[in-house]
Write a protein that holds these residues in place. Structure first.
Motif, PDB file in Angstrom:
ATOM      1  N   ILE A 121       0.793   0.444  -0.465  1.00 26.58           N
ATOM      2  CA  ILE A 121      -0.258   1.408  -0.767  1.00 26.58           C
ATOM      3  C   ILE A 121      -1.552   0.644  -0.978  1.00 26.58           C
ATOM      4  CG2 ILE A 121       1.240   3.176  -1.799  1.00 26.58           C
ATOM      5  CD1 ILE A 121       0.415   2.122  -4.563  1.00 26.58           C
ATOM      6  N   TYR A 179       1.811   4.308   2.626  1.00 25.84           N
ATOM      7  CA  TYR A 179       1.552   5.651   2.120  1.00 25.84           C
ATOM      8  C   TYR A 179       0.054   5.730   1.884  1.00 25.84           C
ATOM      9  CZ  TYR A 179       1.595   9.853  -0.770  1.00 25.84           C
ATOM     10  OH  TYR A 179       1.352  11.119  -1.270  1.00 25.84           O
ATOM     11  N   GLN A 223       0.171   8.329  -6.029  1.00 26.62           N
ATOM     12  CA  GLN A 223       0.743   7.510  -4.967  1.00 26.62           C
ATOM     13  C   GLN A 223       1.680   6.419  -5.487  1.00 26.62           C
ATOM     14  OE1 GLN A 223      -2.273   5.548  -2.653  1.00 26.62           O
ATOM     15  NE2 GLN A 223      -3.160   4.476  -4.390  1.00 26.62           N
ATOM     16  N   GLY A 225       1.862  10.091   4.413  1.00 25.81           N
ATOM     17  CA  GLY A 225       0.908  10.543   3.407  1.00 25.81           C
ATOM     18  C   GLY A 225       0.353  11.908   3.758  1.00 25.81           C
ATOM     19  N   GLU A 248      -5.100  10.349  -3.470  1.00 28.11           N
ATOM     20  CA  GLU A 248      -4.069   9.460  -4.000  1.00 28.11           C
ATOM     21  C   GLU A 248      -3.505   9.914  -5.340  1.00 28.11           C
ATOM     22  OE1 GLU A 248      -8.061   7.228  -4.620  1.00 28.11           O
ATOM     23  OE2 GLU A 248      -7.268   8.854  -3.375  1.00 28.11           O
ATOM     24  N   MET A 283       5.524   5.619  -4.235  1.00 30.15           N
ATOM     25  CA  MET A 283       6.035   4.315  -3.840  1.00 30.15           C
ATOM     26  C   MET A 283       7.249   3.921  -4.668  1.00 30.15           C
ATOM     27  SD  MET A 283       3.915   0.775  -3.242  1.00 30.15           S
ATOM     28  CE  MET A 283       4.699  -0.688  -2.521  1.00 30.15           C
ATOM     29  N   SER A 287      -4.408   0.354  -3.595  1.00 30.20           N
ATOM     30  CA  SER A 287      -4.527   0.725  -5.008  1.00 30.20           C
ATOM     31  C   SER A 287      -5.141  -0.413  -5.792  1.00 30.20           C
ATOM     32  CB  SER A 287      -3.125   1.042  -5.564  1.00 30.20           C
ATOM     33  OG  SER A 287      -3.113   1.191  -6.963  1.00 30.20           O
TER      34      SER A 287
END
Length: 419
Positions: free
Chosen positions: A267, A191, A255, A244, A250, A259, A269
């Motif tokens: 992802i 994503y 995001q 996405g 995000e 998830m 992050s």
């Protein structure tokens, strides 16, 4: 820079709310045996209440002539508050500031030049993503405090089911191949929102490019360089292996919450994203892992944006020596190791990465931090982020626009904003 740029600092550290242990004041001396009163501004959630208490106790035991008074500041509106403090006569003695904010503050002339202290503080080993933005026009004003950066947060069960070994993903090509295996049916291989521009920045730095460059004192946007165009092409390829949105970042929607719904394999992050996922879906708590963002070659991890903070000393502080002593202790090896463990941060020196070896998320960050960068080190960059033509550029390319033409437009917008 404030870590909202890394999906928000509170999400990163998942720290409990803090309260100031005391209020800052303008008194030169506390009424306790002539001790020097040192007023310090630290940011909300940069340290836990427990760590703050332990540091103050340890510092004052080692320096009984100094009484530390910490006031916790909110990120919202902090730029204006610090600017006003630097211009007044009652500035605090030490201020925590986002790493990429230092150039703006230094330009005002309100920060103490600490260039002569760099060697004593071990500056040769500082993370460049903290050290470089802490300097302005060849002088060091900000002393690296702590860092955080993005990693890949992934579903260990989905990787195993697809026969993908996360530990074997060392290059971008391997990352793409693995993500293709994971992108099946309703399951998203990744994503990746269309406007995650800090992730794009890492790809640009990997290619040898930058967001903007300086020549003879003039800054201009650099998204139209061959290096940056290659980076955008890779971003587009990776982003297509999921669902996405092409026109948001995000945070819209968050995001980690996407998830948590169960259909996303990975992802990009900060490790704190895993905490948010688990909070929204307890069944995934033990099914999350981390690995550094892969680079172009196996020998070098992917470049990342280094978020985090520096410590600065205002020129108007009445206690420069005591302020420096505080900065030296908090950024020194002993307390940096303790801070990294307590807060899952990356220490300020590459030589201290081993301090987080037992923390999967933080250790993955530390690998990437060695290739950390910051946004262009110019006071004009703040105006770029205010409108952020990089995001518009990314959406334009992902929705079918000509990459070269859109990159030229965005570069011109960046150039104009920095003037």
């Amino acid at each position: 820079m404030k870590l909202r740029l890394l999906t928000a600092l509170p999400a990163l550290v998942a720290a409990a709310g803090l309260s100031a242990c005391s209020s800052s004041g303008s008194d030169d001396v506390a009424g306790d045996g002539g001790r020097t009163t040192l007023d310090v501004w630290l940011m909300r959630d940069s340290v836990s209440a427990d760590f703050q208490k332990k540091f103050e106790k340890g510092f004052e035991a080692a320096h009984p002539d100094i009484d530390v008074r910490v006031q916790i500041q909110e990120w919202e509106g902090i730029g204006e508050k610090v600017t006003a403090a630097l211009a007044g006569n009652d500035a605090p003695d030490v201020i925590e500031t986002g790493n990429t904010q230092v150039a703006q503050l230094a330009q005002s002339g309100g920060l103490l030049d600490l260039s002569d202290k760099v060697d004593e503080l071990g500056g040769k080993d500082w993370l460049k993503g903290l050290a470089e933005p802490g300097a302005h026009e060849g002088k060091q004003y900000g002393i690296p405090y702590y860092a955080a950066n993005r990693v890949v947060v992934y579903r260990t069960d989905l990787f195993a089911k697809a026969g993908v070994d996360a530990d074997a993903i060392k290059t971008r090509d391997q990352w793409i191949a693995a993500t293709k295996k994971l992108d099946k049916g309703e399951q998203q291989g990744i994503y990746l929102p269309g406007q995650n521009w800090y992730t794009l920045s890492g790809f640009i730095w990997d290619e040898g490019g930058d967001l903007a460059t300086e020549s003879d004192g003039t800054w201009r946007g650099a998204l139209d360089t061959p290096e940056a165009l290659r980076a955008m092409a890779f971003y587009k390829k990776l982003q297509a292996l999921g669902k996405g949105p092409e026109d948001s970042d995000e945070a819209r929607p968050p995001q980690a919450e996407v998830m948590a719904k169960g259909q996303v394999a990975q992802i990009v992050s900060t490790p704190g994203g895993a905490d948010v996922i688990a909070q929204n879906n307890a069944g995934l708590k033990d099914k999350l892992g981390f690995f550094p963002i892969p680079g172009r070659t196996a020998g070098t991890p992917g470049a990342v944006f280094t978020g985090g903070s520096d410590l600065v000393i205002p020129v108007m502080s009445k206690h420069h020596d005591a302020a420096y002593t505080f900065v030296k202790e908090l950024t020194g090896d002993a307390w940096q190791k303790k801070l990294a463990v307590a807060m899952s941060y990356v220490p300020n020196k590459t030589t201290l990465a081993g301090a987080v070896a037992e923390d999967p998320g933080a250790s993955a960050m530390a690998v990437g931090a060695a290739e950390g960068h910051a946004t262009p080190n110019t006071p004009g960059w703040a105006a770029v982020e205010a409108k952020n033509p990089v995001k518009d550029y990314m959406t334009a390319v992902l929705t079918g626009g000509d990459p070269a033409r859109e990159a030229a437009k965005a570069s011109d917008a960046i150039t104009a904003a920095m003037k």
